[in-house]
Scaffold this motif. Sequence first.
Motif, mmCIF file in Angstrom:
data_model
loop_
_atom_site.group_PDB
_atom_site.id
_atom_site.type_symbol
_atom_site.label_atom_id
_atom_site.label_comp_id
_atom_site.label_asym_id
_atom_site.label_seq_id
_atom_site.Cartn_x
_atom_site.Cartn_y
_atom_site.Cartn_z
ATOM 1 N N ALA A 97 -20.046 -14.611 -35.583
ATOM 2 C CA ALA A 97 -21.005 -13.575 -35.221
ATOM 3 C C ALA A 97 -20.463 -12.194 -35.549
ATOM 4 N N THR A 98 -21.335 -11.356 -36.084
ATOM 5 C CA THR A 98 -20.996 -9.937 -36.255
ATOM 6 C C THR A 98 -21.562 -9.101 -35.121
ATOM 7 N N ASP A 99 -22.630 -9.630 -34.495
ATOM 8 C CA ASP A 99 -23.310 -8.931 -33.412
ATOM 9 C C ASP A 99 -23.618 -9.911 -32.288
ATOM 10 N N VAL A 100 -23.354 -9.479 -31.061
ATOM 11 C CA VAL A 100 -23.717 -10.262 -29.878
ATOM 12 C C VAL A 100 -24.628 -9.409 -29.012
ATOM 13 N N LEU A 101 -25.778 -9.970 -28.637
ATOM 14 C CA LEU A 101 -26.731 -9.292 -27.764
ATOM 15 C C LEU A 101 -26.729 -9.981 -26.412
ATOM 16 N N ILE A 102 -26.291 -9.270 -25.374
ATOM 17 C CA ILE A 102 -26.198 -9.806 -24.023
ATOM 18 C C ILE A 102 -27.355 -9.267 -23.179
ATOM 19 N N PHE A 103 -28.081 -10.162 -22.540
ATOM 20 C CA PHE A 103 -29.061 -9.724 -21.553
ATOM 21 C C PHE A 103 -28.331 -9.474 -20.242
ATOM 22 N N MET A 104 -28.533 -8.303 -19.686
ATOM 23 C CA MET A 104 -27.782 -7.833 -18.529
ATOM 24 C C MET A 104 -27.843 -8.822 -17.367
ATOM 25 N N PRO A 105 -26.674 -9.318 -16.919
ATOM 26 C CA PRO A 105 -26.669 -10.209 -15.761
ATOM 27 C C PRO A 105 -26.736 -9.433 -14.453
ATOM 28 N N LYS A 106 -26.959 -10.157 -13.377
ATOM 29 C CA LYS A 106 -27.073 -9.533 -12.058
ATOM 30 C C LYS A 106 -25.738 -8.989 -11.571
ATOM 31 N N ALA A 107 -24.659 -9.744 -11.778
ATOM 32 C CA ALA A 107 -23.342 -9.375 -11.250
ATOM 33 C C ALA A 107 -22.518 -8.627 -12.291
ATOM 34 N N LYS A 108 -21.895 -7.538 -11.883
ATOM 35 C CA LYS A 108 -21.052 -6.755 -12.797
ATOM 36 C C LYS A 108 -19.873 -7.576 -13.303
ATOM 37 N N ALA A 109 -19.298 -8.411 -12.439
ATOM 38 C CA ALA A 109 -18.169 -9.247 -12.867
ATOM 39 C C ALA A 109 -18.593 -10.221 -13.960
ATOM 40 N N HIS A 110 -19.831 -10.686 -13.893
ATOM 41 C CA HIS A 110 -20.371 -11.571 -14.932
ATOM 42 C C HIS A 110 -20.466 -10.811 -16.256
#
Length: 361
Positions: A97-110
């Motif tokens: 992967a050159t790009d990773v798109l993360i959908f914001m999780p509920k927990a900051k530690a996650h």
Amino acid sequence: MSLSPASQLVIRNIDQLEQGDWLVINADDAGLFPALQTFSLTALHQYYDVFCQASGHSGAAQFDSRDICDKPQAINMVAEQGNHKHIFAPAVTQASATDVLIFMPKAKAHLNMLMAMAAHLVGNTGRVHVIGENKGGIKSAGKAMQQFGAVHKLDSARHCSWVTCDIENAPGQFSLHDWTAVDTYSLKEHEWQVCSLPGVFSHRELDEGTALLLTKLPATLTGTLLDFACGSGVIASYLHSVGARTQTELLDVSALALWSSAHTLSLNNSQGTIIAADTLHGVNHRFQTIVTNPPFHTGVKIDYRISRDFIAGVKQRLTSNGKLYLVANRFLPYPELLTEQFKQPATLAQNTRFSVYFAQN
């Protein structure tokens, strides 16, 4: 069906996906993927319900807890759907992967854990993007990202933001074990160990509702037992550690929870069957006992669907005279739901916040 606000923001910036190799992590809406069908991409789903909806997979999946502890890739389901490769797993450690798109999780530690994984995958000169709703904490995402490189906002709309990090300080490796917490829990002078990952319910603490439930569970339980919405395996491991002689199955929608539960069982010299499922869909056998502290949130939103579906179907998953123990916040409408399914559900315990309910077939 309309797309979630975050998915709408992805579509608004769809031209971003025209270059590079993209990995999408925890899309909150399976309906996003048909809109991206012209692009080749990989999707990591840590939640089984969206994995099934996006990939066309159906039914539950079973794993042996010992296999999960012995083999890092034991929870790793892959399904191809057009130009998309869908993966259900707690983590991905190798991807082009050159790009990773993360959908914001509920927990900051996650989010911190996902950022470390994503930065490792793309390496220096790659990009990691985080997208989410303003009320879901996206405004704080930059702090979790800036240790890996320069951060800038790509776009804001639909009460959401898209934040991008140009990776300059990629970790040399990533392992779930580096993010694993092992804690000793205690209840009425009894102690046992619990393993948990960020993003799992009640990470690193004994939830007050679960603690109340445990005080009402007989240590003499035998036969088949299901720990529904098992989280880190707190309930099942407690029962085993106090001497319950059950053949235990632990079910959750989260791959992180399933991974944690397997390791929790191992820490307490126990074992069981680990089940990935969306509520009870695909679980066709019956249990003598079902215990649960079911979720009532999807992300930051209150969502009764899981618990409603569970209560509607649980009677058919109990044996004759089978027993259900359920703990929930007092304000939730579960007594009414239980009364619709069982003759005389009872309240075993109650405090200012939680109630423990009991029902029998």
